[in-house]
Design a protein around this motif. Structure first.
Motif, PDB file in Angstrom:
ATOM      1  N   GLU A   1       8.799   7.601 -19.966  1.00  9.47           N
ATOM      2  CA  GLU A   1       7.259   8.632 -19.621  1.00  9.47           C
ATOM      3  C   GLU A   1       7.644   9.060 -18.177  1.00  9.47           C
ATOM      4  O   GLU A   1       8.990   9.181 -17.204  1.00  9.47           O
ATOM      5  CB  GLU A   1       6.602   6.942 -19.006  1.00  9.47           C
ATOM      6  CG  GLU A   1       6.650   6.122 -20.195  1.00  9.47           C
ATOM      7  CD  GLU A   1       5.871   6.660 -21.217  1.00  9.47           C
ATOM      8  OE1 GLU A   1       5.266   7.262 -21.602  1.00  9.47           O
ATOM      9  OE2 GLU A   1       5.729   5.997 -22.739  1.00  9.47           O
TER      10      GLU A   1
ATOM     11  N   ASN B   1       5.160  10.877 -20.979  1.00  5.87           N
ATOM     12  CA  ASN B   1       5.172  11.313 -22.288  1.00  5.87           C
ATOM     13  C   ASN B   1       3.947  12.367 -22.674  1.00  5.87           C
ATOM     14  O   ASN B   1       4.108  13.225 -23.206  1.00  5.87           O
ATOM     15  CB  ASN B   1       5.675  11.207 -23.316  1.00  5.87           C
ATOM     16  CG  ASN B   1       4.632   9.421 -23.470  1.00  5.87           C
ATOM     17  OD1 ASN B   1       4.100   9.950 -23.434  1.00  5.87           O
ATOM     18  ND2 ASN B   1       5.108   9.137 -24.710  1.00  5.87           N
TER      19      ASN B   1
ATOM     20  N   THR C   1       1.544  11.710 -24.814  1.00 10.09           N
ATOM     21  CA  THR C   1       1.293  11.593 -26.319  1.00 10.09           C
ATOM     22  C   THR C   1       0.452  12.402 -26.568  1.00 10.09           C
ATOM     23  O   THR C   1      -1.543  11.968 -26.111  1.00 10.09           O
ATOM     24  CB  THR C   1       2.000  10.145 -26.929  1.00 10.09           C
ATOM     25  OG1 THR C   1       3.062   9.418 -25.760  1.00 10.09           O
ATOM     26  CG2 THR C   1       0.842  10.009 -27.814  1.00 10.09           C
TER      27      THR C   1
ATOM     28  N   ASN D   1       3.477   3.974 -17.247  1.00  8.79           N
ATOM     29  CA  ASN D   1       3.025   4.566 -18.912  1.00  8.79           C
ATOM     30  C   ASN D   1       1.512   5.155 -18.348  1.00  8.79           C
ATOM     31  O   ASN D   1       0.768   4.519 -18.471  1.00  8.79           O
ATOM     32  CB  ASN D   1       2.897   3.103 -19.777  1.00  8.79           C
ATOM     33  CG  ASN D   1       3.021   4.238 -20.766  1.00  8.79           C
ATOM     34  OD1 ASN D   1       3.017   5.678 -21.407  1.00  8.79           O
ATOM     35  ND2 ASN D   1       2.008   3.677 -22.053  1.00  8.79           N
ATOM     36  N   ASP D   2       2.283   6.221 -18.466  1.00 13.56           N
ATOM     37  CA  ASP D   2       0.927   7.654 -18.518  1.00 13.56           C
ATOM     38  C   ASP D   2       0.489   7.292 -20.151  1.00 13.56           C
ATOM     39  O   ASP D   2       0.813   6.604 -21.273  1.00 13.56           O
ATOM     40  CB  ASP D   2       0.756   8.915 -18.996  1.00 13.56           C
ATOM     41  CG  ASP D   2       1.815   9.321 -19.707  1.00 13.56           C
ATOM     42  OD1 ASP D   2       2.119   8.682 -20.068  1.00 13.56           O
ATOM     43  OD2 ASP D   2       2.109  10.749 -20.047  1.00 13.56           O
TER      44      ASP D   2
ATOM     45  N   GLU E   1      -2.848  11.327 -21.895  1.00 12.38           N
ATOM     46  CA  GLU E   1      -2.529  11.003 -21.545  1.00 12.38           C
ATOM     47  C   GLU E   1      -2.794  10.872 -19.987  1.00 12.38           C
ATOM     48  O   GLU E   1      -1.430  11.760 -19.067  1.00 12.38           O
ATOM     49  CB  GLU E   1      -1.422   9.668 -21.613  1.00 12.38           C
ATOM     50  CG  GLU E   1      -0.961   9.673 -23.211  1.00 12.38           C
ATOM     51  CD  GLU E   1       0.075   8.622 -23.771  1.00 12.38           C
ATOM     52  OE1 GLU E   1       1.151   9.565 -23.212  1.00 12.38           O
ATOM     53  OE2 GLU E   1      -0.468   7.172 -24.118  1.00 12.38           O
TER      54      GLU E   1
HETATM   55 CA    CA Z   1       2.999   7.751 -22.606  1.00 15.17          CA
END
Ligand code: CA
Ligand code: GMH
Ligand code: CA
Length: 163
Positions: A129, A131, A133, A149-150, A137
């Motif tokens: 992370e 990332n 996604t 986590n993004d 994000e």
């Molecule tokens: Ca993420």
């Protein structure tokens, strides 16, 4: 004349110094009271240094979480050190629910800022992370293991405020 002694020079300076000292202790008391009052609607707080992190179990998406903390007189939790990160993590573990941090990369993809203003210093990303996604994000959540986590800003997350 004799009376002059008490309103001039050193004497007056001392009086001002004393007053400044008294003013400071009053200000400290008021600040503490204010923190307690804004945090009163929240239980399960966790205090680290000057910051108080608090949650009451309510949840919301990023926008709702931000607005909730702002209404309570604080803002969303934004850890700047590993001990602050740990204090927030404790609350997340107690509720067993991830929480949004007051960190996003909405303005410039990949550049994460506190409260949309200041580029972050301390980070605690989970492996791989951030990332981004699906290219969508721009918010940041903290998992129960304390890692970040993004994530899309539209999820439902535990609201943790900082006062
Ligand atoms: Ca993420
Ligand atoms: C992808 C994968 C997972 C990762 C998620 C997460 C979503 O699905 O890389 O391993 O956990 O993204 O980053 O925010
Ligand atoms: Ca992003």
């Amino acid at each position: 004349p004799k009376a002059e002694c008490c309103v001039t020079g050193k004497h007056l300076q001392n009086q001002i110094r004393n007053l400044q000292g008294q003013l400071k202790s009053l200000q400290d008391i008021i600040n503490k009271k204010h923190k307690g009052k804004t945090a009163k609607d929240f239980i399960n707080g966790s205090q680290i240094s000057e910051k108080l992190f608090a949650a009451n179990g309510s949840a919301g998406d990023y926008k709702t979480s931000k607005a909730t903390c702002s209404r309570a007189g604080g803002h969303l939790a934004s850890p700047r050190t590993s001990s602050e990160n740990g204090a927030i993590q404790q609350i997340i573990q107690r509720y067993n629910k991830a929480a949004y941090l007051d960190i996003n990369d909405m303005e410039t993809e990949g550049i994460f800022k506190y409260q949309s203003m200041e580029v972050i210093g301390y980070v605690n990303w989970a492996p791989g992370e951030p990332n981004d996604t699906g290219g969508g994000e721009d918010c940041v959540e903290m998992y129960t293991d304390g890692r970040w986590n993004d994530r899309s800003c539209e999820e439902e997350r535990l609201i943790i405020c900082e006062f």
